[in-house]
Design a protein around this motif. Structure first.
Motif: not given
Length: 282
Positions: A79-85, A165, A167
């Motif tokens: 979530r913090i690093n905005d990884h792909p879903v 959250d 992701r």
């Protein structure tokens, strides 16, 4: 015939002067008692022995805590690093790199504790077919590992869902498949461990081999960054297990091939343990 005498047909064992039971006398024409229960009886005995001590329960509880912590951390980083879903079950699948050692410890203790205490001798006396003793231990530990691993995957996915959250994606069929794959991998690790433990007969030796095989060696091979070494790593148990537990990972072979690779390692370890068990005295 006195009450303390041993019958010629291998009946009730005689008592020593101190009151302890002596083993039945053997000689020409002596018939020993026939073991009863077969594999089912051996499995029932191993199930009772496994739960007669606290180590199994403590290992399973530790695995649950480890899975919860690891999956929360994994999902939080994504979530913090905005990884792909990704499928929510990937968090639980990735936690196997740690939780597998709970199964390793449980299965190792199930085997080596009998050598440490000497109780392996009566075990082999009452179940003289040695392959049956090893098979019973492998079946019991594998069943417990499968149920525990499947439960870990369900709990880990639930914990990770909140931490992701948004992701992660949830699909009931995919989540169930990953949970069962997680349990299957842990079951195969249990069989692998039982084989190694019977081959080494010592907890330190078994844990050293399994830690190297399941964690240290893969870390070194991947850390060196060579494609050739990465190919070698793909043939090791954990890498193959990771390929069929995680969804969306780039795998060099199919999920069925991944399962067969882990099963082949488990079968090889089981064969090695059985060889030592048959060749060496208890």
């Amino acid at each position: 015939m006195t009450p303390n005498a041993t019958t010629r047909d291998g009946g009730a064992p005689a008592q020593t002067p101190g009151g302890a039971l002596a083993p039945p006398r053997t000689g020409p024409g002596t018939r020993l008692p026939r073991a009863s229960g077969g594999l089912v009886g051996a499995v029932a005995a191993e199930w009772t022995k496994l739960w007669s001590v606290r180590s199994a329960s403590l290992c399973l509880l530790a695995g649950l805590v480890i899975t919860g912590v690891f999956t929360f951390y994994y999902a939080s980083i994504a979530r913090i690093n905005d990884h792909p879903v990704q499928p929510v079950g990937n968090a639980a699948a990735t936690s196997a790199v740690v939780s597998q050692f709970v199964v390793v410890i449980m299965a190792t203790v199930a085997v080596t504790s009998e050598y440490t205490t000497g109780t392996v001798r009566p075990s082999l006396l009452w179940v003289p077919r040695r392959h049956r003793v090893q098979a019973a231990k492998a079946l019991v530990t594998a069943a417990v590992a499968f149920l525990g691993g499947t439960g870990y995957a369900v709990v880990g996915s639930a914990v990770a869902w909140g931490a992701f959250d948004g992701r992660a994606a949830f699909d009931a069929g995919t989540a169930l498949g990953q949970a069962l794959a997680f349990g299957l991998y842990q079951a195969l690790v249990a069989v692998l461990t039982v084989g190694v433990a019977f081959a080494t007969r010592h907890p330190a030796g078994a844990l050293s081999i399994l830690t190297t095989l399941l964690w240290a060696l893969p870390s070194v091979l991947l850390g060196l960054g060579s494609e050739t070494l990465a190919t070698v790593n793909d043939a090791l148990p954990y890498a193959a297990g990771d390929h069929f537990m995680r969804v969306g990972a780039d795998a060099p072979y199919s999920s069925a091939s991944s399962v067969l690779i882990v099963a082949a390692w488990a079968a090889a370890a089981h064969a090695a343990g059985l060889y030592v068990l048959r060749r060496r005295d208890a």
